[in-house]
Design a protein around this motif. Sequence first.
Motif, mmCIF file in Angstrom:
data_model
loop_
_atom_site.group_PDB
_atom_site.id
_atom_site.type_symbol
_atom_site.label_atom_id
_atom_site.label_comp_id
_atom_site.label_asym_id
_atom_site.label_seq_id
_atom_site.Cartn_x
_atom_site.Cartn_y
_atom_site.Cartn_z
ATOM 1 N N UNK A 89 0.837 -1.198 0.000
ATOM 2 C CA UNK A 89 0.000 0.000 0.000
ATOM 3 C C UNK A 89 0.873 1.250 0.000
ATOM 4 N N UNK A 90 0.228 2.404 -0.094
ATOM 5 C CA UNK A 90 0.949 3.666 -0.211
ATOM 6 C C UNK A 90 1.738 3.998 1.052
ATOM 7 N N UNK A 91 1.190 3.679 2.207
ATOM 8 C CA UNK A 91 1.901 3.957 3.454
ATOM 9 C C UNK A 91 3.201 3.160 3.527
ATOM 10 N N UNK A 92 3.157 1.896 3.108
ATOM 11 C CA UNK A 92 4.377 1.085 3.062
ATOM 12 C C UNK A 92 5.399 1.690 2.102
ATOM 13 N N UNK A 93 4.909 2.141 0.950
ATOM 14 C CA UNK A 93 5.781 2.771 -0.042
ATOM 15 C C UNK A 93 6.468 3.994 0.575
ATOM 16 N N UNK A 94 5.697 4.852 1.256
ATOM 17 C CA UNK A 94 6.277 6.049 1.870
ATOM 18 C C UNK A 94 7.292 5.686 2.941
ATOM 19 N N UNK A 95 6.961 4.691 3.771
ATOM 20 C CA UNK A 95 7.881 4.279 4.834
ATOM 21 C C UNK A 95 9.205 3.790 4.252
ATOM 22 N N UNK A 96 9.154 3.131 3.098
ATOM 23 C CA UNK A 96 10.374 2.635 2.460
ATOM 24 C C UNK A 96 11.122 3.745 1.723
ATOM 25 N N UNK A 97 10.411 4.779 1.312
ATOM 26 C CA UNK A 97 10.998 5.837 0.491
ATOM 27 C C UNK A 97 11.557 6.999 1.313
ATOM 28 N N UNK A 98 10.846 7.383 2.374
ATOM 29 C CA UNK A 98 11.273 8.522 3.194
ATOM 30 C C UNK A 98 12.562 8.146 3.923
ATOM 31 N N UNK A 99 13.561 8.979 3.794
ATOM 32 C CA UNK A 99 14.844 8.751 4.467
ATOM 33 C C UNK A 99 14.748 9.288 5.891
ATOM 34 N N UNK A 100 14.527 8.382 6.845
ATOM 35 C CA UNK A 100 14.414 8.747 8.258
ATOM 36 C C UNK A 100 15.090 7.651 9.056
ATOM 37 N N UNK A 126 9.889 15.807 4.159
ATOM 38 C CA UNK A 126 10.402 14.574 3.543
ATOM 39 C C UNK A 126 9.262 13.705 3.020
ATOM 40 N N UNK A 127 8.177 13.632 3.763
ATOM 41 C CA UNK A 127 7.011 12.865 3.305
ATOM 42 C C UNK A 127 6.431 13.527 2.062
ATOM 43 N N UNK A 128 6.353 14.852 2.057
ATOM 44 C CA UNK A 128 5.840 15.596 0.892
ATOM 45 C C UNK A 128 6.675 15.299 -0.352
ATOM 46 N N UNK A 141 -6.480 8.431 3.092
ATOM 47 C CA UNK A 141 -5.840 8.838 4.338
ATOM 48 C C UNK A 141 -4.512 8.115 4.505
ATOM 49 N N UNK A 142 -3.507 8.843 4.966
ATOM 50 C CA UNK A 142 -2.179 8.273 5.191
ATOM 51 C C UNK A 142 -1.734 8.628 6.601
ATOM 52 N N UNK A 143 -1.303 7.619 7.336
ATOM 53 C CA UNK A 143 -0.716 7.793 8.664
ATOM 54 C C UNK A 143 0.626 7.089 8.637
ATOM 55 N N UNK A 144 1.684 7.848 8.851
ATOM 56 C CA UNK A 144 3.019 7.241 8.817
ATOM 57 C C UNK A 144 3.811 7.707 10.033
ATOM 58 N N UNK A 145 4.492 6.742 10.658
ATOM 59 C CA UNK A 145 5.360 7.037 11.793
ATOM 60 C C UNK A 145 6.686 6.331 11.557
ATOM 61 N N UNK A 146 7.759 7.087 11.661
ATOM 62 C CA UNK A 146 9.102 6.542 11.478
ATOM 63 C C UNK A 146 10.002 7.036 12.590
ATOM 64 N N UNK A 147 11.072 6.341 12.892
ATOM 65 C CA UNK A 147 11.402 4.989 12.483
ATOM 66 C C UNK A 147 10.393 3.994 13.040
ATOM 67 N N UNK A 148 10.210 2.933 12.304
ATOM 68 C CA UNK A 148 9.243 1.910 12.706
ATOM 69 C C UNK A 148 9.640 1.309 14.048
ATOM 70 N N UNK A 149 8.646 1.099 14.894
ATOM 71 C CA UNK A 149 8.877 0.479 16.187
ATOM 72 C C UNK A 149 9.366 1.424 17.267
ATOM 73 N N UNK A 150 9.723 2.640 16.901
ATOM 74 C CA UNK A 150 10.202 3.602 17.887
ATOM 75 C C UNK A 150 9.017 4.431 18.376
ATOM 76 N N UNK A 151 8.914 4.596 19.682
ATOM 77 C CA UNK A 151 7.799 5.323 20.276
ATOM 78 C C UNK A 151 8.009 6.830 20.184
ATOM 79 N N UNK A 152 6.913 7.557 19.980
ATOM 80 C CA UNK A 152 6.976 9.014 20.030
ATOM 81 C C UNK A 152 7.247 9.435 21.464
#
Length: 179
Positions: free
Chosen positions: A85-96, A133-135, A159-170
């Motif tokens: 899906x698009x959220x997965x694509x963004x998570x793989x593409x955004x350099x974070x 970076x997401x933009x 709708x897109x909800x993305x949090x990076x790095x994966x597994x890291x808490x805010x």
Amino acid sequence: MRRLLLFIVLLTATSLRAQEPLYVVNGTIVESIEHIPHEDIERIDVLPADEETIARWGTAASEGVILVTLRYDTPARFEVANCNNFTEYLAATVKWDERMPAERVSLRLTIDEQGNATIAEILESTSRQFLKRVQRAIDAAPRWIPATRDGVAQQSIHLVNIQLPRGKQLPTEQGVIIL
């Protein structure tokens, strides 16, 4: 006594579930309409639980029918190899990188008739840097397959909800409570 109590609980749960109306979206029976963005709904019709409605939709319509007509027949799809899906694509593409703090962005995207995704609304952003970076990733993304209605491409909302790095808490916000 336990069996009687269990029977009453099951009977109550079954009768409560039966009090739900039947939901029909674009002619297809669904369990819920909670997941549908309100912007994608063109019309909602409520049919009473009368003989005509039950004759057409069966006993599942004994509490009425909610007919939802969407602005499209087929929703927009994002199809890229190795991404579900698009959220997965963004998570793989955004350099974070893992060393950076956890950040989150929630967006409402418009997918136009040509399949281009643009940000319609920023619902939440924990940092301007992460949002930029997401933009950039959204701007560089391949096109979507647009939503269609009667074979004609339609604009839709995603709708897109993305949090990076994966597994890291805010980080938790610190505050002072004054009594």
